[in-house]
Motif scaffolding. Structure first.
Motif, PDB file in Angstrom:
ATOM      1  N   UNK A  48      25.708  -2.565   0.378  1.00 53.36           N
ATOM      2  CA  UNK A  48      26.771  -3.464  -0.062  1.00 53.36           C
ATOM      3  C   UNK A  48      27.289  -3.022  -1.422  1.00 53.36           C
ATOM      4  N   UNK A  49      28.609  -2.930  -1.548  1.00 51.65           N
ATOM      5  CA  UNK A  49      29.226  -2.639  -2.833  1.00 51.65           C
ATOM      6  C   UNK A  49      30.695  -3.024  -2.765  1.00 51.65           C
ATOM      7  N   UNK A  50      31.231  -3.536  -3.852  1.00 51.06           N
ATOM      8  CA  UNK A  50      32.656  -3.891  -3.861  1.00 51.06           C
ATOM      9  C   UNK A  50      33.547  -2.671  -4.036  1.00 51.06           C
ATOM     10  N   UNK A  51      32.962  -1.539  -4.423  1.00 52.09           N
ATOM     11  CA  UNK A  51      33.721  -0.289  -4.579  1.00 52.09           C
ATOM     12  C   UNK A  51      33.610   0.516  -3.281  1.00 52.09           C
ATOM     13  N   UNK A  52      34.705   0.674  -2.551  1.00 48.17           N
ATOM     14  CA  UNK A  52      34.654   1.387  -1.265  1.00 48.17           C
ATOM     15  C   UNK A  52      34.134   2.818  -1.385  1.00 48.17           C
ATOM     16  N   UNK A  53      34.433   3.497  -2.493  1.00 49.02           N
ATOM     17  CA  UNK A  53      33.965   4.877  -2.664  1.00 49.02           C
ATOM     18  C   UNK A  53      32.450   4.922  -2.839  1.00 49.02           C
ATOM     19  N   UNK A  54      31.912   4.013  -3.618  1.00 43.89           N
ATOM     20  CA  UNK A  54      30.457   3.963  -3.799  1.00 43.89           C
ATOM     21  C   UNK A  54      29.771   3.594  -2.489  1.00 43.89           C
ATOM     22  N   UNK A  55      30.359   2.670  -1.761  1.00 46.99           N
ATOM     23  CA  UNK A  55      29.805   2.261  -0.470  1.00 46.99           C
ATOM     24  C   UNK A  55      29.769   3.438   0.504  1.00 46.99           C
ATOM     25  N   UNK A  56      30.871   4.172   0.589  1.00 52.17           N
ATOM     26  CA  UNK A  56      30.934   5.334   1.488  1.00 52.17           C
ATOM     27  C   UNK A  56      29.938   6.415   1.064  1.00 52.17           C
ATOM     28  N   UNK A  57      29.783   6.624  -0.242  1.00 50.03           N
ATOM     29  CA  UNK A  57      28.821   7.630  -0.724  1.00 50.03           C
ATOM     30  C   UNK A  57      27.397   7.228  -0.356  1.00 50.03           C
ATOM     31  N   UNK A  58      27.084   5.945  -0.443  1.00 47.88           N
ATOM     32  CA  UNK A  58      25.747   5.474  -0.067  1.00 47.88           C
ATOM     33  C   UNK A  58      25.509   5.644   1.433  1.00 47.88           C
ATOM     34  N   UNK A  59      26.504   5.317   2.228  1.00 43.10           N
ATOM     35  CA  UNK A  59      26.364   5.489   3.677  1.00 43.10           C
ATOM     36  C   UNK A  59      26.157   6.963   4.019  1.00 43.10           C
ATOM     37  N   UNK A  60      26.836   7.841   3.313  1.00 41.69           N
ATOM     38  CA  UNK A  60      26.707   9.281   3.563  1.00 41.69           C
ATOM     39  C   UNK A  60      25.303   9.776   3.228  1.00 41.69           C
ATOM     40  N   UNK A  61      24.715   9.264   2.155  1.00 40.16           N
ATOM     41  CA  UNK A  61      23.344   9.656   1.801  1.00 40.16           C
ATOM     42  C   UNK A  61      22.397   9.348   2.956  1.00 40.16           C
ATOM     43  N   UNK A  62      22.570   8.186   3.558  1.00 42.18           N
ATOM     44  CA  UNK A  62      21.690   7.772   4.657  1.00 42.18           C
ATOM     45  C   UNK A  62      21.895   8.659   5.883  1.00 42.18           C
ATOM     46  N   UNK A  63      23.138   8.912   6.241  1.00 43.72           N
ATOM     47  CA  UNK A  63      23.387   9.729   7.439  1.00 43.72           C
ATOM     48  C   UNK A  63      22.959  11.182   7.223  1.00 43.72           C
ATOM     49  N   UNK A  64      23.092  11.680   5.990  1.00 46.60           N
ATOM     50  CA  UNK A  64      22.646  13.054   5.705  1.00 46.60           C
ATOM     51  C   UNK A  64      21.130  13.199   5.830  1.00 46.60           C
ATOM     52  N   UNK A  65      20.419  12.089   5.736  1.00 47.98           N
ATOM     53  CA  UNK A  65      18.962  12.110   5.912  1.00 47.98           C
ATOM     54  C   UNK A  65      18.579  11.884   7.374  1.00 47.98           C
TER      55      UNK A  65
END
Length: 166
Positions: free
Chosen positions: A34-51
């Protein structure tokens, strides 16, 4: 050995660093962020999928942290948001029976401290402040010397870094 499912609220640099560390461990899963900043949210989701995990569900509204914390598939929640909103998020999460790990500060006022204590007494839900400075080996060595009496009677110290991030 049981899987631990963690939600993350606030996905800025500090949170993403913690997420990378957690995802390097066995049986840690992050199904929601969860984050109100869409860019930070997308970066966090990417970290998870890259793992190699499924893309976590993303929440982005100003009170969407509640939706994340109300999920039945989370064991714990990391709160890495700005400090002035930590207390009410911690209280909500503890009442939702999620183990809480939260960045500093734990609270800004004595009233907020009492709120956290009363919530813990009411729920018994663990809540930990994520502060790594106290556990550095050099700090622990000085603490050991103080406790052993090697430095005499300590009357005053300032043994921390100081900055104005608040």
């Amino acid at each position: 050995h049981k899987p631990v499912r963690i939600g993350v609220v606030g996905t800025g640099n500090r949170a993403r660093g913690l997420m990378s560390n957690l995802l390097g461990m066995k049986n840690i899963f992050i199904p929601a962020v969860c984050d109100i900043d869409p860019k930070a949210l997308a970066a966090a989701q990417q970290i998870v999928t890259e793992k190699g995990q499924s893309k976590p569900e993303g929440y982005s509204g100003p009170t969407d942290y509640k939706k994340l914390m109300d999920r039945d598939d989370l064991d714990a929640v990391l709160i890495c948001t700005p400090g002035d909103i930590h207390t009410h998020m911690r209280v909500y999460g503890m009442k939702a029976e999620k183990i809480i790990g939260c960045e500093v500060p734990i609270a800004y006022t004595l009233e907020e401290c009492w709120q956290l204590i009363k919530t813990w007494e009411e729920t018994g839900t663990p809540c930990m402040q994520l502060e790594n400075w106290s556990f550095r080996s050099d700090n622990l060595a000085v603490l050991k010397m103080i406790r052993a009496g090697l430095l005499g009677e300590i009357t005053h110290t300032h043994c921390a870094y100081s900055h104005d991030c608040i």
